[in-house]
Design a protein around this motif. Structure first.
Motif, PDB file in Angstrom:
ATOM      1  N   PRO A 133       0.621  -0.985   0.116  1.00 40.76           N
ATOM      2  CA  PRO A 133      -0.145   0.154   0.369  1.00 40.76           C
ATOM      3  C   PRO A 133       0.978   1.317   0.342  1.00 40.76           C
ATOM      4  O   PRO A 133       2.437   0.926   0.023  1.00 40.76           O
ATOM      5  CB  PRO A 133      -1.089   0.462   1.454  1.00 40.76           C
ATOM      6  N   CYS A 134       0.188   2.448  -0.285  1.00 37.25           N
ATOM      7  CA  CYS A 134       1.062   3.303  -0.204  1.00 37.25           C
ATOM      8  C   CYS A 134      -0.086   4.367   0.077  1.00 37.25           C
ATOM      9  O   CYS A 134      -0.827   4.648  -0.699  1.00 37.25           O
ATOM     10  CB  CYS A 134       1.270   4.005  -1.977  1.00 37.25           C
ATOM     11  N   GLY A 135       0.031   5.130   1.015  1.00 38.71           N
ATOM     12  CA  GLY A 135      -0.362   5.846   1.779  1.00 38.71           C
ATOM     13  C   GLY A 135       0.093   7.348   1.702  1.00 38.71           C
ATOM     14  O   GLY A 135      -1.126   8.679   2.160  1.00 38.71           O
ATOM     15  N   SER A 136       1.041   7.941   1.445  1.00 38.04           N
ATOM     16  CA  SER A 136       1.209   9.241   1.146  1.00 38.04           C
ATOM     17  C   SER A 136       2.267   9.080   0.065  1.00 38.04           C
ATOM     18  O   SER A 136       2.784   8.851  -0.516  1.00 38.04           O
ATOM     19  CB  SER A 136       1.958   9.792   2.880  1.00 38.04           C
ATOM     20  N   VAL A 137       2.590  10.984  -0.475  1.00 37.91           N
ATOM     21  CA  VAL A 137       3.612  11.063  -1.127  1.00 37.91           C
ATOM     22  C   VAL A 137       4.920  10.871  -0.838  1.00 37.91           C
ATOM     23  O   VAL A 137       6.143  10.354  -1.448  1.00 37.91           O
ATOM     24  CB  VAL A 137       3.568  12.290  -1.459  1.00 37.91           C
TER      25      VAL A 137
ATOM     26  N   ILE B 258      -4.586   0.409  -2.457  1.00 33.88           N
ATOM     27  CA  ILE B 258      -5.128  -0.893  -2.719  1.00 33.88           C
ATOM     28  C   ILE B 258      -6.480  -1.088  -4.339  1.00 33.88           C
ATOM     29  O   ILE B 258      -5.901  -2.259  -4.438  1.00 33.88           O
ATOM     30  CB  ILE B 258      -5.355  -1.085  -0.967  1.00 33.88           C
ATOM     31  N   ASP B 259      -7.192  -0.211  -4.274  1.00 37.85           N
ATOM     32  CA  ASP B 259      -7.934  -0.376  -5.168  1.00 37.85           C
ATOM     33  C   ASP B 259      -6.397  -0.700  -6.670  1.00 37.85           C
ATOM     34  O   ASP B 259      -6.816  -1.213  -7.351  1.00 37.85           O
ATOM     35  CB  ASP B 259      -8.915   0.856  -5.329  1.00 37.85           C
ATOM     36  N   LEU B 260      -6.173   0.511  -6.935  1.00 35.67           N
ATOM     37  CA  LEU B 260      -5.122   0.358  -7.933  1.00 35.67           C
ATOM     38  C   LEU B 260      -3.993  -1.047  -8.057  1.00 35.67           C
ATOM     39  O   LEU B 260      -3.583  -2.293  -8.767  1.00 35.67           O
ATOM     40  CB  LEU B 260      -4.300   1.554  -8.046  1.00 35.67           C
ATOM     41  N   CYS B 261      -3.437  -1.636  -6.790  1.00 37.01           N
ATOM     42  CA  CYS B 261      -2.573  -3.119  -6.555  1.00 37.01           C
ATOM     43  C   CYS B 261      -3.123  -3.938  -6.641  1.00 37.01           C
ATOM     44  O   CYS B 261      -3.082  -4.524  -7.465  1.00 37.01           O
ATOM     45  CB  CYS B 261      -2.395  -3.429  -5.246  1.00 37.01           C
ATOM     46  N   GLU B 262      -5.058  -3.713  -6.513  1.00 32.02           N
ATOM     47  CA  GLU B 262      -5.467  -4.357  -6.883  1.00 32.02           C
ATOM     48  C   GLU B 262      -5.999  -4.963  -8.873  1.00 32.02           C
ATOM     49  O   GLU B 262      -6.253  -6.050  -9.052  1.00 32.02           O
ATOM     50  CB  GLU B 262      -7.307  -4.757  -6.116  1.00 32.02           C
ATOM     51  N   SER B 263      -6.115  -3.738  -8.786  1.00 35.61           N
ATOM     52  CA  SER B 263      -6.404  -3.564 -10.539  1.00 35.61           C
ATOM     53  C   SER B 263      -4.576  -4.230 -11.196  1.00 35.61           C
ATOM     54  O   SER B 263      -5.155  -5.254 -11.785  1.00 35.61           O
ATOM     55  CB  SER B 263      -7.132  -2.816 -11.405  1.00 35.61           C
TER      56      SER B 263
ATOM     57  N   GLU C 158      -5.675  -5.197   4.779  1.00 38.40           N
ATOM     58  CA  GLU C 158      -7.051  -5.471   3.429  1.00 38.40           C
ATOM     59  C   GLU C 158      -6.524  -5.793   2.187  1.00 38.40           C
ATOM     60  O   GLU C 158      -7.093  -6.588   1.607  1.00 38.40           O
ATOM     61  CB  GLU C 158      -7.808  -4.092   3.274  1.00 38.40           C
ATOM     62  N   LEU C 159      -4.891  -5.930   1.835  1.00 38.44           N
ATOM     63  CA  LEU C 159      -4.198  -5.609   0.713  1.00 38.44           C
ATOM     64  C   LEU C 159      -4.440  -7.491   0.431  1.00 38.44           C
ATOM     65  O   LEU C 159      -5.086  -7.772  -0.581  1.00 38.44           O
ATOM     66  CB  LEU C 159      -3.567  -5.183  -0.063  1.00 38.44           C
TER      67      LEU C 159
END
Lengths: 273, 273
Positions: free
Chosen positions: B186-190, B222-227, B262-263
């Motif tokens: 996951p990536c939560g920040s810049v 995490i949406d992007l990781c999933e796709s 979650e991921l």
């Protein structure tokens, strides 16, 4: 010609893009994979040869290769004509040895003909290298361009990256998007693939492998074009960017021309709301 | 520690990857976006601190940073131990100033311990530049590697390109694929984005824009990781390549650690047959 008219009547597109094909000896250091065949003037082809075809035509006008006076008197003739005319204007590859009219001056001259619907070229591959193609698009909009046409799209990611930066810039300055017409072309052989690469079209390596190693390169290419389009279309919808499609065959091979008909049908059915 | 054990019990993965984190001052010319925190030895962490956790552990062993004797006596201790042990072995970034054991020699030494399940590192980003990462994978298989782990995947196209060349090479020489475990983070920040880029992870520009401009970077990531995973998984299935997933947080931020849980759940539900 009759066959071409019949084919286009059957497909009933919103418009027909008629290119002006250049030899472009200045492009890359590589030999041209397909020989250059001089063609008739695109305007003569569009408005005389295809006169009976009542589909709006968008004629490509290459300005890099001609002096200012030629373009200027052409604009005068358009202004005198009693019809709207779609044109998209570009310059050949940067290393062209031909002296010609700078693009910005051509746009300025074109503004004298208000019945001319001016379009420009948008190239995602250039965006990968320079990351400023969205700024060029905005500058061309300022110069009067009302739509854009890409070269053939086989790289969904670079096309999405261009659209992404374009959408962010529009948002930052509160402007409206111009429609971007995405070009798609079937690829029926390794030779056609090499020609498209020579033209500057980029292929992700996995996709190039698919084409090179497929038992049916042509069919695989139109499947891949369709999934690339679906990917870019989803993204453009999310960003509220209007897009269109343009299908062309880069070769005169019968199988590829026929595949472009199938590809047009597949992609346009995806465009339907 | 109790919390970590409880979390891992709940997730019940097939295995746990325990990294050996390096400072890597030799990496790029940029400042490290997150400071380096020295950690306990990964084997001590895996087999002592997490001893009560009956999940197979795969310990990362970085060979570039230690002399031959250290690695060699470690292999002796493994051979003497009465259990199978998963290890993946890599060297730090090429420009590391540390003298150490070449990877090929480490693999050769590792073959002395048949109870050691050896893995290697596969990097799609390296494939984009050099187009030979599939050959490195095959050479590592020859040297005894039985699985591969990637760095964090945000670029579906380069990962598919690596898998494509790998599948073609396997086919050409009639060999079987080793499982490739794809890492997702996951990536939560810049700041986390900058850190991942510093680590050598590549982001298509449009995807980086999505992360930078999202109202909820972490959820978007995490949406992007999933796709990205769905895309790569479809491709790997088509090519009959076995893949797995590894989920890690590259930071110790609570929100990112929780998002990695979650991921993991989202991706592992996609792995289910």
């Amino acid at each position: 010609m009759d066959q071409q008219v019949a084919r286009l009547r059957m497909l009933a597109p919103d418009g027909l893009v008629v290119y002006d094909i250049q030899d472009e000896p200045g492009r890359s250091g590589q030999a041209r994979p397909f020989p250059f065949l001089p063609t008739i003037d695109p305007e003569v082809y569009a408005h005389d040869a295809l006169a009976e075809l009542a589909i709006p035509k968008i004629v490509y006008r290459c300005v890099g290769a001609q002096p200012r006076e030629v373009f200027s008197s052409w604009i005068d003739s358009i202004r005198a004509a009693d019809r709207r005319l779609g044109v998209f204007v570009g310059a050949p590859h940067g290393r062209s040895p031909l002296p010609g009219l700078p693009l910005a001056e051509a746009y300025a001259l074109a503004r004298a003909a208000p019945n001319l619907v001016l379009g420009g070229i948008a190239i995602a591959e250039r965006h990968v290298a320079k990351e400023d193609e969205h700024e060029r698009i905005l500058a061309k909009q300022d110069a009067g361009c009302r739509f854009f046409i890409t070269q053939s799209v086989y790289d969904a990611a670079s096309t999405k990256s261009l659209l992404s930066d374009y959408a962010l810039s529009l948002h930052a300055c509160g402007r409206s998007p111009a429609p971007v017409v995405l070009t798609f072309s079937p690829c029926g052989s390794v030779r056609t693939l090499e020609f498209m690469k020579w033209l500057g079209i980029s292929f992700p390596r996995w996709l190039e492998n698919e084409l090179r190693h497929s038992a049916d390169t042509l069919e695989r290419s139109i499947d891949l074009c369709e999934s690339v389009f679906a990917d870019v279309q989803d993204y453009a919808r999310e960003k509220h960017l209007p897009i269109g499609i343009n299908v062309e065959s880069v070769s005169i091979r019968k199988a590829e021309v026929e595949a472009s008909v199938e590809l047009f049908q597949r992609l346009s059915s995806r465009l339907a709301p």
